[in-house]
Design a protein around this motif. Structure first.
Motif, PDB file in Angstrom:
ATOM      1  N   THR A 167       0.803  -1.224   0.000  1.00 29.56           N
ATOM      2  CA  THR A 167       0.000   0.000   0.000  1.00 29.56           C
ATOM      3  C   THR A 167       0.843   1.284   0.000  1.00 29.56           C
ATOM      4  N   VAL A 171       0.781   4.294  -3.023  1.00 27.59           N
ATOM      5  CA  VAL A 171       0.742   5.754  -2.895  1.00 27.59           C
ATOM      6  C   VAL A 171       1.880   6.376  -3.694  1.00 27.59           C
ATOM      7  N   TRP A 176      -0.416  11.226  -3.688  1.00 26.91           N
ATOM      8  CA  TRP A 176      -1.410  11.419  -2.643  1.00 26.91           C
ATOM      9  C   TRP A 176      -2.818  11.531  -3.217  1.00 26.91           C
ATOM     10  N   LEU A 179      -4.772   8.248  -3.433  1.00 27.79           N
ATOM     11  CA  LEU A 179      -5.129   7.490  -2.224  1.00 27.79           C
ATOM     12  C   LEU A 179      -6.636   7.310  -2.044  1.00 27.79           C
ATOM     13  N   TYR A 338      -4.516  -1.102  -5.302  1.00 30.35           N
ATOM     14  CA  TYR A 338      -5.632  -0.828  -4.396  1.00 30.35           C
ATOM     15  C   TYR A 338      -6.755  -1.850  -4.591  1.00 30.35           C
ATOM     16  N   GLY A 377      -5.227   1.914   4.843  1.00 28.44           N
ATOM     17  CA  GLY A 377      -5.001   3.342   4.677  1.00 28.44           C
ATOM     18  C   GLY A 377      -3.919   3.873   5.594  1.00 28.44           C
ATOM     19  N   ALA A 380      -0.561   2.750   4.297  1.00 29.87           N
ATOM     20  CA  ALA A 380      -0.196   3.468   3.077  1.00 29.87           C
ATOM     21  C   ALA A 380       0.351   4.854   3.396  1.00 29.87           C
TER      22      ALA A 380
END
Length: 535
Positions: A167, A171, A176, A179, A338, A377, A380
């Motif tokens: 993850t 990114v 960013w 994401l 993802y 998340g 990441a």
């Protein structure tokens, strides 16, 4: 057209869907001219049940193999051939997972999945989703009654895989701004997981993903869905091999071996050693011990993430990187990575049917997705903040070698996949064993050869394409998008045609569009990068 997955009266004594591929021992007498569904084999209260033919559509073994993920059985260690060769007839591999008193496997893939229309009412009366079969041929419970907590753990265990290692790399590849794709896929995957539930409830007897495919598109749909699921599992085995080779060679970078004029560097050597190490597990008769241990996969994933936090916050590795806002050229790779994170739909039907209170399934699914998405998340964000544009495809390769947290994270990453390799490969092997000719179906040699060949082939692919991030991106784009986003919506629209609202149709069409676009763009990008890297 709606189809119903059913079995005859004799099988009703035990499992509705699983008993058809359990094996009787060779010592049991069987008269091949006798009907499998004879009333003489039933209890007195079953004597008046009508006789039906058992469908032989491939694969028959899917339910049991997936239950290893969704149900934790009491472990027992039995290997092929133990304790004596005379008992191979009742072994896991002895009859290629097919009952001897069922119709011959796969002589016809054209048999209807349901009886004639006039018989439907009688079948529905005796077969329902809520039946609780007792034990399988080995005496193990077939349908467990999972609590809410157990189902959540099983759901998280399915969703928490090697994808968590990549993850931060996702990114880096997307920036960013990419994401939010992770959270969008999380929401869409939760919704399609709920669609699978509606498909399961649409008719009695539908209990697995291939059943849903057959209910929607007949035998062709069943075979297509099954092949996609098995290819995805095979690709996951390749990913495990790559993970082992990368992390072990990072621990022992100077390891090498000269063998017959061939020089093996650290990564090649550890891929070979990993293959030899997992072979005994794929030969095991009872994989419930691995299913029991693999539930620790949730703990292992959390532990690895905690080690990352510890390295950053306590050991002061640092959070100095600002990173890239948007990396458009490699954003499709991030999309595939993802997408790979939410590839648990193959097992959701088993989790649903194992629940004691099936009305809890939405809460189970929501809890699992929320917790796993937050875990993904957080990893990441933290990983990319720590390592920036130098982030590797597995963040464990970025951790400083001298830190205790780094050693714990790497060794946890190395040990955990060993428990999951056989579980992941077993469904693929079992499906191929079903295709053996009847004269070889009782042999223990062919299943060993199949499983050994599959294991070796995953290693060869891992050696030929040693790009963990790109392989994950390709799997996530090409296969996971199909299994997670596209197929649930397509099957839902087909099975419940005319019974759903315009809003549901619109949402499904939107998800299919997103999934198809992501699959095409992500697959092309991942393949292009793999070819370029190999060149």
């Amino acid at each position: 057209m709606v189809f119903v997955w059913f079995v005859g009266a004799k099988m009703m004594k035990n499992s509705v869907c699983e008993e058809s591929f359990y094996i009787e021992s060779e010592e049991e007498e069987y008269d091949e001219n006798e009907s499998d569904f004879s009333d003489e084999d039933n209890n007195d209260d079953e004597n008046n049940r009508p006789n039906y033919s058992l469908t032989s559509a491939w694969p028959q073994s899917y339910r049991k193999s997936m239950d290893l993920y969704s149900n934790v059985s009491s472990p027992s260690l039995d290997f092929l051939g133990a304790p004596s060769l005379s008992q191979l007839g009742s072994s896991f591999f002895g009859s290629s997972l097919i009952r001897r008193n069922t119709p011959e496997i796969l002589p016809s893939l054209h048999k209807p999945l349901i009886p004639p229309a006039e018989e439907e009412k009688a079948v529905y009366k005796h077969i329902s989703h809520d039946e609780k079969p007792s034990n399988d041929a080995d005496g193990l419970p077939i349908s467990r009654q999972s609590s809410y907590g157990q189902a959540v753990v099983n759901g998280m265990n399915v969703l928490c895989g090697v994808g968590i290692l990549s993850t931060p790399y996702a990114v880096k590849e997307g920036g960013w701004a990419g994401l939010p794709i992770l959270f969008i896929f999380g929401v869409l995957s939760f919704y399609t997981g709920m669609l699978l539930r509606y498909c399961l409830d649409s008719q009695p007897g539908i209990e697995t993903y291939p059943d849903i495919g057959q209910a929607a598109f007949g035998t062709t749909g069943r075979i297509f869905v099954s092949i996609i699921l098995y290819v995805e599992l095979y690709a996951s085995c390749v990913d495990i091999i790559i993970v082992e080779g990368d992390n072990l060679s990072a621990i022992f970078p100077n390891a090498h071996l000269s063998l017959g004029g061939f020089e093996l560097d650290a990564r090649h050597l550890f891929v070979v050693l990993t293959t030899l190490a997992v072979l005994p597990t794929v030969w095991m008769r009872d994989l419930s011990v691995l299913s029991y241990i693999s539930v620790g996969g949730v703990i292992a994933s959390v532990l690895v993430v905690l080690c990352l936090y510890w390295a950053g916050l306590v050991d002061h590795v640092g959070f100095e990187s600002k990173g890239t806002v948007l990396n458009l050229p490699t954003l499709p790779v991030a999309i595939g990575l993802y997408g790979f994170c939410f590839g648990g739909h193959a097992v959701f039907p088993n989790i649903y049917t194992s629940l004691a209170d099936r009305s809890q399934f939405p809460a189970v699914l929501l809890t699992s997705f929320v917790m796993v998405t937050l875990l993904y998340g957080g990893t990441a964000v933290l990983g990319y903040l720590m390592f920036g544009d130098s982030t590797e495809s597995q963040f464990t390769l970025n951790l400083p070698k001298g830190l205790i947290a780094s050693k714990v994270a790497v060794w946890t990453t190395v040990v955990n996949p060993f428990t999951k390799y056989a579980l992941t490969l077993s469904p693929v092997a079992m499906s191929l064993e079903e295709l053996l000719p009847p004269k070889h179906s009782k042999s223990h040699v062919y299943p060993i050869l199949i499983r050994t060949a599959l294991t070796i082939s995953t290693s060869l692919v891992g050696l030929a394409v040693p790009f963990f991030g790109l392989m994950l991106a390709l799997t996530g784009s090409l296969l996971t998008m199909l299994v997670t986003l596209i197929l649930p919506c397509v099957c839902f629209l087909k099975i419940l045609k005319g019974k759903i609202s315009h809003l549901q149709v619109t949402i499904c069409v939107l998800i299919i569009t997103i999934g198809t676009a992501s699959a095409l763009i992500g697959s092309y990008s991942a393949l292009s990068n793999i070819i370029q890297s190999m060149a």
